[in-house]
Design an enzyme around this catalytic site. Structure first.
Site, PDB file in Angstrom:
ATOM      1  N   TYR A 211       0.849  16.589 -61.583  1.00  0.00           N
ATOM      2  CA  TYR A 211      -0.020  17.438 -60.758  1.00  0.00           C
ATOM      3  C   TYR A 211       0.149  18.884 -61.211  1.00  0.00           C
ATOM      4  O   TYR A 211       1.124  19.548 -60.880  1.00  0.00           O
ATOM      5  CB  TYR A 211       0.383  17.267 -59.292  1.00  0.00           C
ATOM      6  CG  TYR A 211      -0.532  17.884 -58.264  1.00  0.00           C
ATOM      7  CD1 TYR A 211      -1.681  18.585 -58.614  1.00  0.00           C
ATOM      8  CD2 TYR A 211      -0.246  17.745 -56.910  1.00  0.00           C
ATOM      9  CE1 TYR A 211      -2.503  19.140 -57.661  1.00  0.00           C
ATOM     10  CE2 TYR A 211      -1.066  18.305 -55.934  1.00  0.00           C
ATOM     11  CZ  TYR A 211      -2.183  18.992 -56.312  1.00  0.00           C
ATOM     12  OH  TYR A 211      -2.998  19.543 -55.347  1.00  0.00           O
TER      13      TYR A 211
ATOM     14  N   LYS B  60      -3.452  15.615 -63.641  1.00  0.00           N
ATOM     15  CA  LYS B  60      -4.438  16.269 -62.784  1.00  0.00           C
ATOM     16  C   LYS B  60      -4.422  17.751 -63.122  1.00  0.00           C
ATOM     17  O   LYS B  60      -3.443  18.442 -62.854  1.00  0.00           O
ATOM     18  CB  LYS B  60      -4.101  16.051 -61.311  1.00  0.00           C
ATOM     19  CG  LYS B  60      -5.030  16.773 -60.343  1.00  0.00           C
ATOM     20  CD  LYS B  60      -4.593  16.566 -58.900  1.00  0.00           C
ATOM     21  CE  LYS B  60      -5.494  17.342 -57.946  1.00  0.00           C
ATOM     22  NZ  LYS B  60      -5.045  17.228 -56.542  1.00  0.00           N
TER      23      LYS B  60
END
Length: 295
Positions: free
Chosen positions: A131, A159
């Site tokens: 992330y 991501k």
């Protein structure tokens, strides 16, 4: 699991705890809508404000309510030991994957960030989503760091922050050049998602999708069909909502929208977070009505 629309629902929370019934209802809506995966305990879920016990409970409830839809559970925390505990809880709950942002108070060096992922992937058997969220964590990933981390075992996806449509193909191509072929790239920053997907991203890790999955799926499926006109039109139609996201923050907007739809009670954000002010709430309600999202 790491392609298409991954929808991140709100976890309604007040000072008495989590509204479990409302959360289960939100997850069930996403599974019924046909999203590719559900992201529990992401930033929209307010994971950093919850105790280990609350997070473990939420993970179990998300997996149960999602049925056959894969659930990705956020495990971020300040200390590596806490991350490992959350990873173990997610695995026990039946999560299909985990999502890890390198949370920080003291600024982290690249070696410290790499060490975090190396330790977690060595002790975790389910796939992990990296992330990359510098706006929240204040950790900036270089492509070199992404490449080092992506080479670790069990890394399934990255991501990345939203990127403007014109820059998306080059940005995604540059990242692909340094990561293994099996690691997918997912975009966030909902107002930029259409451009990112058209620019070559594999997945959309979506705040919008957590409450309005049909609207997010319309954009996602158009990009999967290489229908750039339909994808951009579907995204541009939501511009008034994107403007509210950027002005107030997507979490506050989704909190108020869920209230407007009657899906959660108020308050539903953990203090010191506050919901939209009256002017913002009125603007949101008018926007949802105008977009046909208020019913």
């Amino acid at each position: 699991m790491f392609t298409g629309l991954s929808a991140f629902p709100l976890i309604p929370t007040d000072e008495n705890g989590i509204d479990e019934q409302a959360f289960v209802g939100l997850v069930a809506r996403l599974a019924a809508a046909g999203v590719a995966s559900i992201g529990a305990l992401g930033s929209t879920g307010g994971y950093a404000y919850l105790s280990r016990e609350q997070r473990a409970l939420t993970a179990r409830e998300a997996v149960a309510a999602a049925g056959t839809t894969p659930v990705i559970v956020g495990i971020g925390a300040l200390r590596t030991r806490q991350v490992l505990d959350h990873a173990a809880d997610a695995h026990e709950a039946g999560a299909a994957a985990v999502l890890l942002a390198p949370m920080s108070y003291q600024p982290l060096t690249d070696d410290e960030v790499f060490g975090l992922y190396r330790t977690v992937t060595a002790e975790t058997t389910i796939p992990l989503v990296v992330y990359d969220n510098p706006g929240t964590t204040h950790v900036t990933f270089s492509d070199e760091l992404h490449g080092r981390i992506a080479a670790l075992p069990n890394i399934g996806s990255i991501k990345i922050p939203g990127v403007a449509a014109a820059a998306a193909p080059a940005r995604i191509a540059a990242l692909r050049a340094v990561i293994p072929a099996h690691v997918t790239i997912g975009v966030s920053g909902d107002w930029l998602a259409a451009g990112g997907l058209l620019g070559g991203a594999d997945a959309w890790y979506s705040v919008l999708g957590g409450l309005f999955p049909e609207a997010a799926l319309a954009i996602t499926r158009a990009t999967q069909a290489s229908d750039s006109t339909a994808a951009r039109e579907a995204s541009n139609r939501l511009e008034p909502l994107w403007a509210l996201f950027q002005r107030y923050g997507s979490l506050r907007v989704m909190s108020a929208a869920a209230e407007t739809l009657g899906l959660v009670h108020s308050p539903n954000l953990p203090l010191p977070l506050l919901g939209l002010d009256p002017a913002g709430r009125s603007e949101l309600e008018a926007t949802l009505l105008r977009l046909g999202l208020g019913a």
